[in-house]
Design an enzyme around this catalytic site. Structure first.
Site, PDB file in Angstrom:
ATOM      1  N   SER A  40       0.815  -1.220   0.000  1.00  0.00           N
ATOM      2  CA  SER A  40       0.000   0.000   0.000  1.00  0.00           C
ATOM      3  C   SER A  40       0.842   1.261   0.000  1.00  0.00           C
ATOM      4  O   SER A  40       0.295   2.355   0.133  1.00  0.00           O
ATOM      5  CB  SER A  40      -0.944   0.011   1.212  1.00  0.00           C
ATOM      6  OG  SER A  40      -0.202   0.051   2.411  1.00  0.00           O
ATOM      7  N   LYS A  71      -7.530   3.922   7.509  1.00  0.00           N
ATOM      8  CA  LYS A  71      -6.555   4.902   7.023  1.00  0.00           C
ATOM      9  C   LYS A  71      -7.161   6.306   6.949  1.00  0.00           C
ATOM     10  O   LYS A  71      -6.514   7.298   7.300  1.00  0.00           O
ATOM     11  CB  LYS A  71      -6.035   4.478   5.659  1.00  0.00           C
ATOM     12  CG  LYS A  71      -5.205   3.192   5.696  1.00  0.00           C
ATOM     13  CD  LYS A  71      -4.811   2.745   4.300  1.00  0.00           C
ATOM     14  CE  LYS A  71      -3.991   1.461   4.357  1.00  0.00           C
ATOM     15  NZ  LYS A  71      -3.614   0.964   3.013  1.00  0.00           N
TER      16      LYS A  71
END
Length: 849
Positions: A739, A782
């Protein structure tokens, strides 16, 4: 018969007993407990190699009395016995512990005590001749002896028990000399201490028989009264009475108790309403138990097994209070937010209310610590009205903890599932499998594999515990599991459970949780109330922003508790002191409240709560200003300087720095990535404990930058004789995962183009060599992390648009989400003026959802 070669000295050391009498001809093992007896053993007996010729006096201590001036006088009974020491056992370390085995020889009279310390010594006179032990054969004595033997034979006939000890007693009556027969029978009859002393004082044989015979006839009468309607096992108990309470074998001593236990177990088995298979097994084990002697090791093992069978709730169920309206109100009252979790719980309750026979599903709440996974399980149990049982699985690495041990092993016990059902006493509780992702695998099997049968709806209605060895229906148990991460849960086990993700809380949710739940709880725990301390929502928001950086609310609760403790200290210092009388009255009131409540009012497993005296606010106001207002100055005075700074502008204001987003088991995290250029060997250096996936992402990003260096207006051969060093802070923490590709590429472009990334931008996503941005996981965590850090723009892959449905509107209203498909779109959103020559494949999508 006593050895005739032993002579009795005129001075003997005395072994003093307090409650016993040793009659001539008897052998007795006596524990050594008093200081005088210990000194006698250590000085005279342990050092003598010829114990068989060591003669001591056995004296009975009479009750002490006080003389005319109040002094306590200790005396010994005037008649005692001379005894030979047969054996001394014991040790001196760590403390002296001895036992002596003595055989009584004859009666003696204590003339005077010539020594008291370290042990008593007395001058004695021998009252019986060891050489002429037969005694007088007078006709009157012979008649009394015959009557005594007849009574003794009658006792044996009344007992009617075939035992070796009884057979020896019959032989002893015929063979023992007349002078010893009286003492032998008197030692076997249960008598009191004064009666035994009366027998000891009877030196003349005829007198001794006249004293002993009434005691024996009284004992015959007791046996005849108790013999009516008694069973064979109760007659064995009479043998113990006839022996004056002397030690018997375990089987004889607890025979009657064992019969009672078996009768109780038989009644419980009949009332347990077991299934047919379990009932047959219980009756079979009960029949084995009846044939066992109580002293056998298998006896206790079989009895424990039967007690488990009768304690298990084979058919006991609790009636549910399944009201959807009430359940919704309870869940909303106990938990703020968690809409997805509460919706799934209400769906289960609704289906169960309509059908009534739905098997319990296996729900698995997955999320960071402190977000309320365990408390949701408690709320489910409270809403349903079911008992609640928590089974912690953290660190369990033995499959026997789940399935149980085989009964053949010493110390075997059932598994935790069966033990939990035994404790709650119903077959449909709410059972929490806490920290299921912390299961380990050791040398004793895989507990995760053992849980498969427990959690599989197609198998758990016949779950077989190894110890129980019988199928037990677990289909009505509502299993709720909690975990921080799915990565460590085995795939077959995860397939049995319905996973419900419990994300971290937003800033607004934390403020409301702190204001509605945590603050009242801490006020109660610290003896405060709203009249003493006021903590507005703004103060809680300051604590969250400057002193906590977490997905849950545990640190927030600790910080609120620290503020309450500081206020409690001020209140305690300013409160007027209580006088002694008032303090005693309050203590009496507290004690009376506890006595009135009683143990039955206290719930099992919970500490007893008593009402505490409240602070008198009106009197307290005379000494300090109330209520105490918690403001920013007070927070900093108590909690110290802010731990976290809002925003990351200071760190992103130089080229070669960008903000990435990472997922961790404890929630989302903001990660600042830095890069620098130095003269040296050309190459890329990575530091910060990176895994192989992130290292490959860095190489892919560097390849893409080299491929598009012309469009980015970079120098030709920009890495010639230069080294690029890229660092991920918090180097002691391992980092890996697909990521960070877009963040690494943005850092490289910023460093090589000498341009700064926008300070309010964070990003996540993986890239390919062709510049395509791939979707990633953990979008909600996130985004919440970026929101906590004060960032206003987040770049995510366009394929993750579906994950925005889980983001609260309060976050989306403050954070601009940029959906990207290519690297060009990432650069266009990350830099102020973008890179015009990098034409994105699609128009960037801006979302304000």
């Amino acid at each position: 018969m006593a050895p005739s070669h032993i002579s009795i000295p005129t001075k003997l050391p005395l072994f003093v007993v307090s409650e016993g009498v040793l009659l001539p001809g008897s052998t007795l093992r006596i524990p050594v407990t008093t200081a005088g007896n210990i000194n006698l053993v250590r000085s005279r007996l342990t050092s003598d190699s010829r114990l068989s010729s060591t003669v001591i006096g056995i004296a009975t201590r009479e009750p002490p009395y006080k003389d005319e001036i109040g002094n306590t006088i200790n005396t010994y009974h005037k008649i005692g016995t001379a005894a030979v020491v047969v054996q001394v056992t014991g040790t001196n370390w760590p403390r002296p512990v001895y036992t002596v085995l003595v055989t009584s020889l004859c009666r003696i009279r204590l003339l005077s005590i010539i020594q008291e310390h370290p042990y008593p010594v007395a001058t004695i006179k021998q009252l019986e001749d060891l050489k002429n032990i037969e005694g007088d054969d007078d006709a009157q004595v012979a008649e009394l002896v015959a009557e005594l033997k007849q009574a003794a034979q009658k006792v044996i006939d009344l007992l009617g028990i075939s035992m070796p000890a009884v057979a020896k007693l019959k032989d002893a009556i015929d063979k023992v000399p007349s002078s010893q027969l009286t003492d032998t029978i008197a030692a076997l009859v249960k008598t009191s201490l004064p009666e035994k002393l009366a027998i000891l004082d009877a030196v003349d044989l005829a007198t001794r028989i006249r004293v002993t015979l009434p005691l024996l006839l009284r004992h015959i009468q007791v046996i005849e009264e108790k013999d009516n309607g008694k069973t064979q096992n109760q007659k064995k108990q009479l043998v113990r009475l006839s022996r004056g309470g002397r030690n018997l074998s375990p089987a004889q001593d607890i025979g009657e108790e064992g019969e009672n236990d078996i009768a109780d177990l038989e009644a419980k088995i009949a009332a347990a309403k077991m299934p047919e298979e379990a009932s047959k097994a219980a009756k079979k084990e009960l029949n084995r138990l009846k044939r066992m002697a109580p002293h056998m090791p298998e006896y206790s093992m079989t009895r424990n097994y039967l007690e488990l069978l009768v304690d298990l709730p084979w058919s006991a169920c609790v009636m549910e209070t399944c009201s959807i309206t009430k359940a919704r109100q309870d869940l909303d009252t106990d938990h703020y937010g968690l809409e997805k979790v509460k919706r799934r719980v209400l769906e289960y309750l609704a289906v169960r209310q309509l059908r009534g026979d739905m098997k319990g599903p296996i729900l698995c709440f997955v999320g960071p610590p402190g977000v309320g996974k365990t408390s949701v399980a408690k709320s489910i149990a409270t809403t349903l009205g079911r008992p609640y049982h928590r089974m912690s699985l953290g660190g369990v690495s033995d499959q026997h903890d789940i399935r149980g041990h085989r009964r053949t092993y010493i110390g075997a016990m059932p598994g935790r599932v069966i033990q939990g059902l035994r404790s709650v006493k119903v077959k449909n509780p709410v059972m929490l499998l806490d920290e299921i992702d912390k299961l380990g695998t050791g040398i004793h099997g895989d507990p995760g594999a053992a849980l498969l049968e427990v959690l599989d709806p197609e198998q758990n209605f016949t779950f077989t515990d190894t110890y129980l060895n019988l199928p037990f229906d677990l289909s009505q148990v509502l299993f709720v599991a909690t975990a921080n991460s799915l990565s460590t849960i085995p795939t077959p086990l995860l397939d049995r459970m319905e996973v419900i993700h419990v994300p971290g809380y937003t800033q607004e949710e934390k403020v409301m949780i702190g204001y509605l739940h945590l603050l009242p709880k801490q006020l109660e725990e610290h003896g405060l109330n709203n009249d003493i301390i006021t903590m507005p929502k703004e103060a809680i928001a300051t604590i969250i922003g400057e002193y906590t950086r977490e997905a849950g609310v545990r640190t927030l609760e600790r910080k609120i508790g620290a503020l309450c403790r500081a206020v409690a200290v001020k209140v305690a210092e300013s409160a007027p002191e209580k006088d002694e009388k008032r303090a005693q009255e309050e203590a009496t009131d507290l004690k009376s409240q506890g006595d009135e409540a009683g143990p039955e009012d206290n719930k099992a497993g919970q500490p007893e709560k008593r009402a505490l005296p409240l602070v008198n606010v009106s009197k307290l106001q005379e000494h300090m200003e109330l209520p105490v207002m918690v403001d920013q100055k007070m927070i900093r005075d108590i909690l110290g300087p802010p731990i976290f700074e809002s925003g990351l502008a200071g760190r992103v204001s130089v080229p070669g720095v960008a903000v990435g987003l990472a997922w961790t088991p404890v929630g989302g995290e903001v990660m600042v990535v830095e890069a620098s250029r130095t003269t040296g060997d050309s190459g890329l250096t990575l530091t910060g404990q990176l895994g192989s996936v992130m290292q490959e992402s860095a190489k892919i990003a560097l390849s893409w930058v080299r491929q598009h260096s012309f469009l980015l207006h970079l120098e030709k051969d920009f890495m010639k004789d230069e080294e690029i060093h890229m660092h991920f802070p918090a180097g002691a923490i391992n980092k890996d995962g697909p990521s960070a590709g877009v963040t690494i590429l943005t850092v490289l472009v910023s460093l090589l183009s000498n341009r700064c990334v926008r300070p309010d931008v964070a990003m996540t996503g993986e890239i390919t060599l062709n510049g395509v941005v791939l979707p990633v996981g953990g979008i909600k965590e996130k985004l919440l992390a970026a929101h906590r850090a004060g960032l206003t723009t987040v770049i995510i892959p366009a394929a993750n648009k579906k994950d925005l449905a889980d983001i609260p509107n309060s976050v989306l209203n403050e954070v601009e989400v940029v959906l990207v498909n290519t690297v060009g779109e990432v650069l266009l959103a990350a830099f102020e003026d973008g890179f015009p020559d990098i034409v994105p494949g699609d128009t960037p999508l801006h979302s304000k959802l």
